[in-house]
Design a protein around this motif. Structure first.
Motif, mmCIF file in Angstrom:
data_model
loop_
_atom_site.group_PDB
_atom_site.id
_atom_site.type_symbol
_atom_site.label_atom_id
_atom_site.label_comp_id
_atom_site.label_asym_id
_atom_site.label_seq_id
_atom_site.Cartn_x
_atom_site.Cartn_y
_atom_site.Cartn_z
ATOM 1 N N GLU A 115 28.352 8.546 -15.111
ATOM 2 C CA GLU A 115 29.595 9.314 -15.074
ATOM 3 C C GLU A 115 29.755 10.018 -13.734
ATOM 4 O OE1 GLU A 115 31.659 13.047 -17.431
ATOM 5 O OE2 GLU A 115 30.458 11.608 -18.557
ATOM 6 N N ASP A 116 28.643 10.511 -13.159
ATOM 7 C CA ASP A 116 28.730 11.170 -11.851
ATOM 8 C C ASP A 116 29.188 10.187 -10.781
ATOM 9 O OD1 ASP A 116 27.399 14.046 -12.100
ATOM 10 O OD2 ASP A 116 26.226 12.675 -13.336
ATOM 11 N N PHE A 117 28.612 8.973 -10.790
ATOM 12 C CA PHE A 117 28.993 7.991 -9.782
ATOM 13 C C PHE A 117 30.412 7.490 -10.028
ATOM 14 C CE2 PHE A 117 24.476 8.084 -9.114
ATOM 15 C CZ PHE A 117 24.322 7.806 -7.769
ATOM 16 N N ALA A 118 30.822 7.410 -11.293
ATOM 17 C CA ALA A 118 32.190 6.980 -11.594
ATOM 18 C C ALA A 118 33.202 8.003 -11.091
ATOM 19 C CB ALA A 118 32.347 6.764 -13.093
ATOM 20 N N PRO A 159 24.408 14.262 -6.880
ATOM 21 C CA PRO A 159 23.559 13.068 -6.944
ATOM 22 C C PRO A 159 24.113 11.893 -6.145
ATOM 23 C CG PRO A 159 24.683 13.421 -9.036
ATOM 24 C CD PRO A 159 24.923 14.644 -8.214
ATOM 25 N N VAL A 160 25.432 11.764 -6.047
ATOM 26 C CA VAL A 160 26.021 10.657 -5.286
ATOM 27 C C VAL A 160 25.727 10.837 -3.801
ATOM 28 C CG1 VAL A 160 28.132 9.404 -4.771
ATOM 29 C CG2 VAL A 160 27.814 10.421 -7.030
ATOM 30 N N SER A 161 25.942 12.058 -3.312
ATOM 31 C CA SER A 161 25.664 12.339 -1.907
ATOM 32 C C SER A 161 24.190 12.134 -1.591
ATOM 33 C CB SER A 161 26.086 13.775 -1.579
ATOM 34 O OG SER A 161 25.769 14.097 -0.247
ATOM 35 N N GLN A 162 23.310 12.608 -2.477
ATOM 36 C CA GLN A 162 21.879 12.434 -2.257
ATOM 37 C C GLN A 162 21.500 10.955 -2.188
ATOM 38 O OE1 GLN A 162 19.016 14.684 -4.509
ATOM 39 N NE2 GLN A 162 20.467 16.326 -4.896
ATOM 40 N N ALA A 163 22.029 10.172 -3.105
ATOM 41 C CA ALA A 163 21.674 8.751 -3.142
ATOM 42 C C ALA A 163 22.082 8.045 -1.855
ATOM 43 C CB ALA A 163 22.323 8.087 -4.354
#
Length: 631
Positions: free
Chosen positions: A388-391, A415-419
Motif C-alpha cells: 500500500e505504501d508503494f502504491a 519506505p519508498v524513499s529508503q528503498a
C-alpha cells in the motif's frame, strides 16, 4: 437493431466536476501516450482476474464494415460518425470478473462490488478499492483521450446472484456547454432511458446481439469479462497498425512477469491484431531484452516464498532493509553481462525493473553504470507488507514511484524513499569502489596489494617489497585478474625500488614462478587470459606447467582467491563467489571438471585452470599439491 438514446448530464445545482476536468486527471506522464493507454487498460484487466483461468487480454484495430458502421450509428445517435472509413480500437479481457455491481452510483452492491459505477459513473477512486493497480481510477481518462471524438462503447458480461448478465453502454466526453441557459458538464451516455440517472445500460440478449453487431466478438459466450471500443482512435488512419505494434511491444516489456507466471497463478495471455493480422510476441524467458529480468524476478519470488538458495555466479540477490523501523523493504536480484554491440558512444544499459504486488513493471530505473563496461539487469520487488505504501507513491499513470506521494506524516521515515536510495547506493558504491585506489591506511596493507599486483608489470617480479616478509605466512599467489579478464593494474603509491615497482629479479622477460614438492615443480605463468564461455559469461584462465616426475600419484587442488586492498588475497566466499570450472590439458584439449586434478606418471605437463570472473573483483588462484597415499 434497437436504437439507444443519448443523455447529456446537466450540471447539478450544487455544482460538480465537468468533462474537461475529467480529462485533466491524468496529469503529466513520462512515456508515449499509447504506451500509457496500454499500461492502464492492461492493469485494469489484470486487477479483475478471477484466478480460475488465465487472463486473455486482446487489442484489435480495424476498419468497420458497412454493417458495423450502420449498427454503431444506430446505437450512438448524435455522435460524430460521418467518416466514410471509420476505424476502431478494441481492448477485451476474458478470464476476468467483468464490470459488476450496481449500475447506479447511489446504490451499494453485493460484496461492495463497484466496478461498473467506478468506470462508467464516478470520477476518481473509491476509498474502498484499495491500491491494486489501475482499479478504474483517474487513469480511465486515457480511454477518452484515445478517441479523436472522445467516445467509447463498453460491453461487459458479469455473474450476479440472478445469473449471468450482459451490459452495453456508450460514453462520451466533450467540452462543457450551455443550451437555453442550462449548463451541461460535457459528459454523455447512450443506453436505455431512465428517469433517475438519464440512461441505464442495455442488458440481456438485446445487449448480446447489439454487441456482436458492433464487432465485440472476443468475449467467449460462456465467460465473463469486458470489452471497450475506442471510436476513431486519435491517430492517422494509416498509422493505426503502428500504434498497435507499439502497444504490443509495451505489453511485452511491462507485463512479462505476469506472462511468465509459472507456479504463481494462471498467468496472462496477450494477443494483438491489426486488420485481422496477428502480431507475434516474443517469449519473455528467451527474449534477449527480457530473459535476465525474468530470471531475476524468479530469484526475488523465491526469497519471498522462503525457498531461496545461493544464486549462481554472476547473480546477486539481497534483501533491501530500511531503518526506523528496521524492516524488509523488498528484494533485489541483479547481474552483469556482456552487452551486445550498441555503437561507439552508446553506454550499456544499467536498469532495475521496479515491481510490486500486481506484477506490472512500474518503471525501469537507471542505476550507476557498471565500472567495467558491462550491462546490468535486475529486479526489485517491494515487500507485500508494504504494497500500500508503494502504491500510494504511484501517480494516476502508475509509471513511477514518487516518494512524496507516500509520505503520511511529516519527518516520518518513508519506505519508498529508503528503498530507492538504497538501490541507487548499491550501484554507486560499486562503481566508485572499483574506480578508487587506496591512498591512505596501513602501509603494510597498501604495499601488500601493490606487491601482489606488481608482478603484472612486464619487467617486474612480485614478493620484493622490503616491508613485507615473504614466507609461509605471506605466500605470493598467482597474480590476480580484473573483471575484464585482463591482469589487474597496479594500485597504491609505489616507493622507488619497492612495492609495485620493486627491483627486477632474474633475466629480463622471466615470467614464471616455480614451486616444487618431491621432484615435481609447478611453474605458474603470471599473465591471466580472459575467456568467454558458451553461455556468454566471463571466465579467466591461468597456465601451469609441470617439470620433473611426480613419483607417487598426486592431486593438484586449485583454490580461487579474491584480491583485497588491506591484505593478502582471501579465499572466495558467498560475498564474491568464484568457482573453478575445470582443468584443461593444453596438449590434448581434454577437460577435467572441478578444482582437483589427479596426476600420474606419463600425464601431460601443460595445463590451464579456468575460473569464473566476477564483475567487480580481481581474482587469482592458489594451487596446492597433495600426495595420494596407498589404499
Amino acid at each position: 437493431m434497437t436504437r439507444a438514446v443519448r443523455y447529456a448530464e446537466p450540471l447539478p445545482a450544487s455544482g460538480g466536476i465537468d468533462a474537461r476536468s475529467v480529462r485533466r486527471t491524468l496529469g503529466t506522464y513520462s512515456m508515449d501516450f499509447w504506451e500509457l493507454f496500454l499500461r492502464e487498460t492492461l492493469q485494469n484487466s489484470w486487477d479483475a482476474a478471477t484466478g480460475e483461468r488465465p487472463v486473455h487480454f486482446c487489442v484489435d484495430g480495424w476498419r468497420l464494415t458497412a454493417a458495423q458502421l450502420q449498427s454503431l450509428r444506430l446505437f450512438l445517435p448524435g455522435a460524430d460518425l460521418d467518416a466514410p472509413e471509420l476505424r476502431v480500437l478494441t481492448v477485451t479481457d476474458s478470464g476476468t470478473r467483468g464490470l459488476g455491481g450496481p449500475t447506479r452510483a447511489d446504490r451499494v452492491g453485493e460484496d461492495d462490488d463497484r466496478d461498473f459505477v467506478d468506470l462508467v459513473r464516478n470520477i476518481g477512486r473509491h476509498p474502498d478499492k484499495g491500491f491494486a493497480g489501475g482499479t478504474y481510477g483517474y487513469g480511465k481518462a486515457v480511454l477518452f483521450e484515445a478517441s479523436s471524438i472522445g467516445t467509447v462503447v463498453m460491453f461487459t458480461r458479469v455473474r450476479t446472484t440472478a445469473g449471468v448478465q450482459c451490459r452495453l453502454i456508450g460514453m462520451s466526453l466533450t467540452d462543457p456547454y450551455r443550451v437555453e441557459g442550462r449548463q451541461y458538464t460535457g459528459r454523455h451516455w447512450w443506453g436505455v432511458p431512465h428517469n433517475d440517472v438519464g440512461v441505464e445500460p442495455v442488458t440481456g440478449p438485446t445487449a448480446e446481439r447489439m454487441a456482436r453487431a458492433l464487432g465485440f466478438t472476443r468475449l467467449p459466450e460462456d465467460g465473463t469479462g469486458t470489452g471497450i471500443m475506442v471510436i476513431a482512435p486519435r491517430t492517422e488512419q494509416e498509422r493505426l497498425a503502428e500504434v498497435i505494434a507499439v502497444m504490443a511491444d509495451t505489453a511485452t516489456r511491462y507485463a512479462w512477469a505476469n506472462v511468465a507466471q509459472g507456479d504463481q497463478g494462471p498467468g496472462l495471455r496477450l494477443e494483438f491484431t491489426s486488420e485481422g493480422s496477428r502480431i507475434d510476441l516474443p517469449d519473455p524467458g528467451t527474449d534477449a531484452r527480457l530473459r535476465f529480468f525474468v530470471e531475476a524476478h524468479r530469484y526475488c519470488r523465491a526469497v519471498f516464498r522462503g525457498t531461496a538458495e545461493k544464486p549462481p555466479w554472476p547473480w546477486t540477490v539481497q534483501e533491501i532493509v530500511g531503518s526506523r523501523p528496521e524492516q524488509r523493504l523488498g528484494v533485489l536480484a541483479w547481474r552483469t553481462y556482456r552487452a551486445g554491440a550498441s555503437g561507439n558512444h552508446a553506454r550499456p544499459p544499467a536498469e532495475i525493473a521496479l515491481l510490486r504486488g500486481p506484477g506490472l513493471v512500474v518503471e525501469y530505473r537507471t542505476v550507476a553504470a557498471d565500472p567495467f563496461g558491462h550491462a546490468i539487469s535486475g529486479v526489485f520487488i517491494a515487500d507485500p507488507a508494504l504494497d500500500e505504501d508503494f502504491a500510494r507513491a504511484e501517480p494516476p499513470t502508475h509509471d513511477k514511484w514518487q516518494p512524496r506521494l507516500a509520505q503520511r506524516q511529516r519527518y516520518a521515515r518513508n519506505p519508498v524513499s529508503q528503498a530507492l536510495q538504497r538501490i541507487d547506493r548499491i550501484f554507486k558504491e560499486r562503481r566508485t569502489g572499483a574506480a578508487a585506489a587506496p591512498t591512505t591506511g596501513a602501509v603494510t596493507g597498501v604495499s601488500r596489494l601493490a606487491n601482489i599486483l606488481g608482478v603484472l608489470l612486464d619487467t617486474q617480479a612480485g614478493g620484493t617489497d622490503s616491508r613485507i616478509p615473504v614466507g609461509p605466512a605471506n605466500p605470493v599467489p598467482h597474480p590476480p585478474s580484473t573483471p575484464s579478464g585482463a591482469p589487474a593494474p597496479p594500485t597504491g603509491t609505489p616507493t622507488p625500488g619497492t612495492g609495485g615497482n620493486g627491483p627486477q629479479q632474474g633475466p629480463p622477460g622471466q615470467r614464471q614462478r616455480p614451486s616444487s614438492t618431491r621432484g615435481l615443480t609447478l611453474n605458474f605463468h603470471p599473465r591471466a587470459r580472459p575467456a568467454l564461455l558458451v553461455d556468454g559469461s566471463r571466465a579467466v584462465e591461468f597456465d601451469i606447467d609441470l617439470t620433473g616426475n611426480p613419483g607417487a600419484p598426486q592431486i593438484l587442488n586449485a583454490q580461487p582467491l579474491v584480491a583485497v586492498a588491506d591484505g593478502a588475497p582471501e579465499p572466495a566466499d558467498g560475498t564474491t563467489p568464484v568457482d573453478v570450472l575445470h582443468w584443461r590439458d593444453r596438449d590434448s584439449g581434454v577437460l577435467t571438471p572441478g578444482p582437483r586434478l589427479a596426476l600420474t606418471a606419463g600425464m601431460s605437463k601443460h595445463w590451464t585452470v579456468t575460473l569464473t570472473q566476477p564483475a567487480d573483483a580481481a581474482v587469482t588462484v592458489r594451487v596446492s599439491q597433495e600426495e595420494v597415499g596407498p589404499r
